[in-house]
Design an enzyme around this catalytic site. Structure first.
Site, short mmCIF file in Angstrom:
data_model
loop_
_atom_site.label_atom_id
_atom_site.label_comp_id
_atom_site.label_asym_id
_atom_site.label_seq_id
_atom_site.Cartn_x
_atom_site.Cartn_y
_atom_site.Cartn_z
N HIS A 1 65.70 102.02 27.11
CA HIS A 1 66.64 102.07 25.98
C HIS A 1 67.45 103.38 25.95
O HIS A 1 68.68 103.33 25.99
CB HIS A 1 65.90 101.82 24.66
CG HIS A 1 66.68 102.20 23.44
ND1 HIS A 1 67.85 101.56 23.09
CD2 HIS A 1 66.48 103.16 22.50
CE1 HIS A 1 68.33 102.11 21.98
NE2 HIS A 1 67.51 103.08 21.61
N HIS B 1 67.24 110.83 22.56
CA HIS B 1 67.53 110.57 21.14
C HIS B 1 66.37 110.00 20.34
O HIS B 1 66.33 110.13 19.13
CB HIS B 1 68.78 109.70 20.98
CG HIS B 1 68.55 108.22 21.12
ND1 HIS B 1 68.67 107.57 22.32
CD2 HIS B 1 68.18 107.28 20.21
CE1 HIS B 1 68.40 106.28 22.14
NE2 HIS B 1 68.11 106.08 20.87
N GLU C 1 61.73 111.33 17.00
CA GLU C 1 61.32 110.32 16.03
C GLU C 1 60.09 109.53 16.51
O GLU C 1 59.19 109.26 15.73
CB GLU C 1 62.50 109.36 15.79
CG GLU C 1 62.32 108.41 14.62
CD GLU C 1 62.46 109.11 13.27
OE1 GLU C 1 62.74 110.33 13.25
OE2 GLU C 1 62.28 108.44 12.24
N ASP C 2 60.05 109.20 17.79
CA ASP C 2 59.05 108.23 18.25
C ASP C 2 57.97 108.77 19.18
O ASP C 2 57.10 108.01 19.61
CB ASP C 2 59.76 107.07 18.97
CG ASP C 2 60.60 106.25 18.01
OD1 ASP C 2 60.36 106.34 16.80
OD2 ASP C 2 61.50 105.53 18.47
N ASP D 1 73.78 103.99 20.39
CA ASP D 1 72.40 103.54 20.16
C ASP D 1 72.41 102.16 19.50
O ASP D 1 71.74 101.23 19.93
CB ASP D 1 71.70 104.58 19.26
CG ASP D 1 70.27 104.19 18.90
OD1 ASP D 1 69.56 103.63 19.77
OD2 ASP D 1 69.86 104.47 17.75
N ASP E 1 98.11 83.05 16.66
CA ASP E 1 97.74 84.09 17.62
C ASP E 1 96.27 84.20 17.95
O ASP E 1 95.58 85.12 17.56
CB ASP E 1 98.31 85.48 17.29
CG ASP E 1 98.49 85.77 15.82
OD1 ASP E 1 99.50 85.34 15.28
OD2 ASP E 1 97.62 86.43 15.25
#
Ligand code: MN
Length: 734
Positions: free
Chosen positions: A51, A76, A80-81, A143, A264
Site C-alpha cells: 500500500h 505514511h 499510525e499503524d 493515499d 456532450d
C-alpha cells in the site's frame, strides 16, 4: 508483481522525471517501511507494505513530487499503524519528513460524519488548513486514491462510508487544487460503491457502444488534425474521450435525462504551443463544425478560481452528434490535470492567472516559484491556507470556523449567547485551558458552564476575537447589569436630592413618590433608577420634575428645625444635609472642577496610591477608575474623548476604601480559613467573602475589603500569595 518489483518500478518512475532525486534516502525509507510493517497484511492478503509503495507510486507518477514526499508516502502509515514514533522518523530521516508523516496521520484521525453542506465545506477547509505543508494533503489524496482502487476487499459498510467521505471531502479538495484526473478517479470509484446500479448502467451503456463511440472519436480527431495540418498550425496532440461516468451521472440526474439524451458525452482536446494558437484553433473548429449558441467559454481570458485555463466550445458534429472541444496550451493542460502539483515542471509563472480572493494564495505561491528547480520549489510550498480562519470541533464533531486567533470565549458565543454567558471555563482536547487560549485547527473544544456563573467580565471583550462574541457580551452588560444600574441610579438620585436639601426617605414611600412617577414614563422607582444608572435618564431631570414640591418640603424642614433648635453662629451648620464641597471630594481632586460628585468605580475599586483617571458620567458626577482598568483603556478613552478627566488623590483621603480581590488557588479545604486568617492578622476589615470551587479542582475566593491605600493592599496581597496552594492574587478590573 513482487514487492521488490513494485519498488523497482517506483524508482524507475522517479528517475523518469527527477534523476537528481535522493535515491539513497528513498531506498532507506522503502527498507524501513518493509521492516516495520513486517507481517501486516492488507484485506486482500498481500503484504501491507504494498500500500505505501503504491501511494508513493501515485505521488511520483501522477504528481511528480520531490524526494521528501516520496519518502513520506512510503512511511505514511508507520506512525499510525506500527511501533514507529514521530521521534524515530525525525531521527532516522528528518523532522520535515516526520512532520509530513504525522500530518497525513492527523488527517486520517479526523472523524467524519455526514453533515449538511456547510459543515462539509468547513471540514474540507479544516483538512486543508491542518495540512500546513501542502504536500500533506497531496499525499493524503494519493493515499485515498489507492484505498479507493482497492476498496472491493472492504466490508459493505466501510465501502459506503469511505466512498461518501471521498465524494464529499477528498474529490472536492482535489478539484480545488486543480487535480482533475484524480478528482475524476475519486468520483468514479466512489459512485461505483454509492450507486452501483447507476454506475453499472452507465458503464454497460458506454461499453455496448464502445465501437461506435471509438469510431466517432477517431473520425472527429482525424478531421481536426487534418485541418490543423492544412492551416500549418503546430499542435501537441488532438484527442477525444468519453466524459467520465460520474460527470454523465450528474448530468442525467440534474437534467432528468437518459444517457442517450445527455448532450456532450464526448469531449475533444486540442493541445497547442501558444495562447495565440488557442484562439486560432477555436476559429478553425467553428469553421469546421456548427457552434452551439451560448456554449463558448473563455477560461484563458478569465481563468477559474483554481487556476484552470482553457477555451471551451460545444459544436454539432457532421453526423448530428454534439461534442465539446477544449483548447489549451501544454502548460494549461498539465495544470488542469494535476493542478498545482504540475507546477514543478514549469519554471515560469502563468500570466493572467486567477486572482480571486480565496485562491489568491495559490497564485502567489505559483508566481513565487519562478526560477526555482524541482527539489527547491517544494520546500517553499508551506502555505498558510485560510490564514485568517481557524477550524475547530465541538465534542459532537461539528466543525465551526472562527477568525484566526479566536479563543474559547468566541467558540462559546458561536454556539449560543446563553452558553457564553454561563461559561466558567473550557477544555481543549480534554484538557483545561485558560480563557485566552488561542484555538488551533482541529482542536476539540468543550465549554464548561454553570447555571450560577457570574456572566462575562469586561476583559472578555478584549479576549474575544469575533465581532459576534463581542456584540453578545456587550448586550449582556446592557441587559444583565440592571441591579447595578439601579444601585448607581439610586445613588445619583439621592445625591441630587441632597442638593435640594431633602433626603431620599423624604421622597420614597411618600406622596412625593407617586407625584414624581406620575410625571415620568416609569412605573416604579427601580425602573427610574435603572434608567438613570444606564444613562437613559438623569437624576437632575427627575429632581426638577418635583422641584416645587421639594422646595416646599425643604422650607418646612427648616421651619421645624428653627422651632426646636437655637440658631447657631455658623451658618453652614444650618444645612447639615448638604455636604460642604471642597476641592477634594472623598480624597479625590478633580482637575478644573470643584463641587462635583465623586464615585469610585465598582469595576476596579481604586485605592489611594493607584494611578487613577476620572470619567464624567451622566447623572452621578465623576467616576474614578484605575488607569489599568479595561474600562479606562486607550480605546475607551478615545471613544468618549472629552468625558475623561484628570483626577488625583488629595491629602485628605478617607480612612479606608473598599476594594476587591480575587484569590485563585488549588482547591484546599483550608483555603477559606487561611484567607480569613491573613485578613485578621493584617487587621483588614472585610465586607464580602465568597469561595467557589470549579469542577476541575481549582477554587477562587472573591473578597471585598477596606484598605487605607495601595501599600496596605500590597501587603495583604503578598500575604495571601504566601498561602500554600494559592496560584494568583488579582485585583479584578473591567
Ligand atoms: Mn494509507
Amino acid at each position: 508483481m513482487t514487492v521488490q518489483e513494485q519498488y523497482d518500478h517506483l524508482v524507475e518512475t522517479i528517475q523518469g522525471y527527477n534523476p537528481g532525486a535522493d535515491f539513497a534516502m528513498i531506498d532507506k525509507a522503502y527498507r524501513y517501511a518493509v521492516e516495520h510493517h513486517g507481517e501486516q497484511k492488507r484485506k486482500d492478503g498481500s503484504p501491507y507494505v504494498t500500500h505505501p509503495i503504491a501511494v508513493a507510486q501515485i505521488v511520483a507518477e501522477e504528481l511528480h513530487l520531490d524526494s521528501e514526499s516520496i519518502v513520506a508516502a512510503l512511511l505514511h502509515d508507520t506512525i499510525e499503524d506500527t511501533d514507529v514514533t514521530y521521534e524515530d522518523v525525525s531521527r532516522e530521516f528528518s523532522p520535515t519528513i516526520a512532520n509530513l508523516v504525522e500530518g497525513v496521520s492527523k488527517l486520517s484521525r479526523v472523524v467524519y460524519t455526514t453533515k449538511e453542506e456547510e459543515q462539509m465545506e468547513n471540514l474540507r477547509k479544516m483538512l486543508m488548513a491542518m495540512s500546513r505543508d501542502i504536500r500533506v494533503i497531496l499525499i493524503k489524496i494519493a493515499d485515498r486514491t489507492h484505498n479507493m482502487r482497492t476498496m472491493e476487499y472492504q466490508s459493505k459498510e466501510k465501502q459506503r462510508q469511505k466512498s461518501l467521505e471521498t465524494m464529499e471531502i477528498y474529490a472536492p479538495i482535489a478539484h480545488r487544487l486543480g487535480m482533475q484526473r484524480m478528482k475524476w478517479e475519486l468520483e468514479d470509484t466512489s459512485l461505483k460503491y454509492l450507486d452501483p446500479v447507476a454506475y453499472n448502467e452507465i458503464e454497460t451503456s458506454l461499453e455496448s457502444k464502445r465501437e461506435e463511440y471509438d469510431a466517432f472519436l477517431a473520425r472527429v480527431t482525424k478531421q481536426i488534425e487534418d485541418r490543423l495540418h492544412e492551416m500549418h498550425i503546430p499542435f501537441h496532440r488532438v484527442y477525444g474521450r468519453m466524459k467520465h461516468p460520474y460527470s454523465i451521472y450528474r448530468k442525467m440526474f440534474a437534467q432528468s435525462k437518459t444517457m442517450d439524451e445527455v448532450l456532450d458525452l464526448f469531449a475533444f482536446r486540442v493541445i497547442v504551443d501558444t495562447v495565440a494558437d488557442c484562439y486560432n484553433v477555436l476559429g478553425i473548429i467553428h469553421d469546421l463544425y456548427r457552434p452551439l449558441l451560448g456554449r463558448f467559454k473563455d477560461y484563458i481570458g478569465t481563468p477559474k478560481p483554481n487556476m484552470y485555463q482553457s477555451l471551451h466550445t460545444t459544436v454539432m458534429g457532421n453526423s448530428g452528434i454534439p461534442f465539446e472541444v477544449q483548447i489549451r496550451t501544454q502548460e494549461m493542460h498539465e495544470i488542469a490535470e494535476y493542478g498545482i502539483a504540475a507546477h514543478w515542471k514549469y519554471k515560469r509563472g502563468i500570466s493572467g492567472a486567477a486572482s480571486e480572493g480565496t485562491y489568491e494564495w495559490v497564485r502567489k505561491l505559483l508566481e513565487n516559484q519562478e526560477n526555482t528547480d524541482a527539489e527547491e520549489f517544494i520546500h517553499t510550498l508551506k502555505v498558510d491556507m485560510f490564514a485568517d480562519e481557524v477550524f475547530v470541533f465541538s465534542p459532537k464533531g461539528d466543525v465551526t470556523n472562527l477568525p484566526a486567533g479566536a479563543t474559547p470565549i468566541d467558540f462559546a458565543y458561536s454556539i449560543h449567547s446563553a452558553v457564553g454567558n454561563r461559561m466558567t471555563g473550557a477544555k481543549v482536547n480534554g484538557r483545561i485551558v485558560p480563557l485566552d487560549y488561542t484555538l488551533q485547527n482541529g482542536d476539540i473544544v468543550e465549554i464548561l458552564t454553570a447555571n450560577n456563573a457570574h456572566g462575562p467580565s469586561r476583559d472578555w471583550l478584549s479576549i474575544a476575537k469575533s465581532t459576534e462574541a463581542r456584540g453578545k457580551i456587550r448586550q449582556w452588560f446592557k441587559r444583565e447589569k440592571r441591579p447595578e444600574n439601579i444601585v448607581n441610579g439610586r445613588a445619583s438620585f439621592e445625591a441630587e436630592l441632597k442638593h435640594a436639601g431633602v433626603s431620599l426617605s423624604d421622597v420614597v414611600g411618600t406622596e412625593l413618590e407617586s407625584t414624581l412617577l406620575k410625571k415620568l414614563p416609569y412605573s416604579t422607582m427601580d425602573d427610574m433608577y435603572a434608567a438613570i444608572g444606564y444613562g437613559g435618564f438623569s437624576a437632575q431631570k427627575a429632581v426638577s420634575r418635583i422641584h416645587e414640591e421639594l422646595q416646599r418640603l425643604h422650607r418646612q424642614r427648616q421651619a421645624e428645625k428653627e422651632a426646636t433648635e437655637p440658631v447657631p453662629d455658623n451658618a453652614s451648620a444650618t444645612r447639615p444635609a448638604i455636604p460642604q464641597r471642597t476641592r477634594s471630594e472623598q480624597g479625590i481632586i478633580v482637575e478644573g472642577l470643584s463641587n462635583c460628585l465623586v464615585k469610585f468605580s465598582k469595576c476596579c475599586t481604586p485605592v489611594p496610591g493607584d494611578d487613577i483617571v476620572g470619567f464624567i458620567t451622566r447623572g452621578y458626577g465623576v467616576s474614578v477608575h484605575r488607569c489599568d482598568c479595561p474600562n479606562a483603556s486607550r480605546e475607551r478613552r478615545k471613544e468618549n474623548e472629552g468625558r475623561w478627566i484628570k483626577v488625583s488623590w488629595g491629602s485628605d483621603v478617607r480612612e479606608s476604601y473598599l476594594t476587591a480581590l480575587e484569590v485563585f488557588a488549588k482547591d484546599s479545604q483550608h483555603l477559606v480559613l487561611d484567607v480569613s486568617s491573613v485578613l485578621s492578622t493584617t487587621n483588614t476589615r472585610v465586607k464580602f467573602l465568597s469561595a467557589d470551587a470549579t469542577s476541575d479542582g481549582y477554587a477562587v475566593v472573591r473578597l471585598q475589603i477596606y484598605v487605607a491605600d495601595s501599600t496596605q493592599l500590597a501587603t495583604v496581597m503578598r500575604k495571601l500569595n504566601q498561602i500554600s496552594g494559592v496560584m494568583k492574587v488579582d485585583r479584578p478590573a473591567g
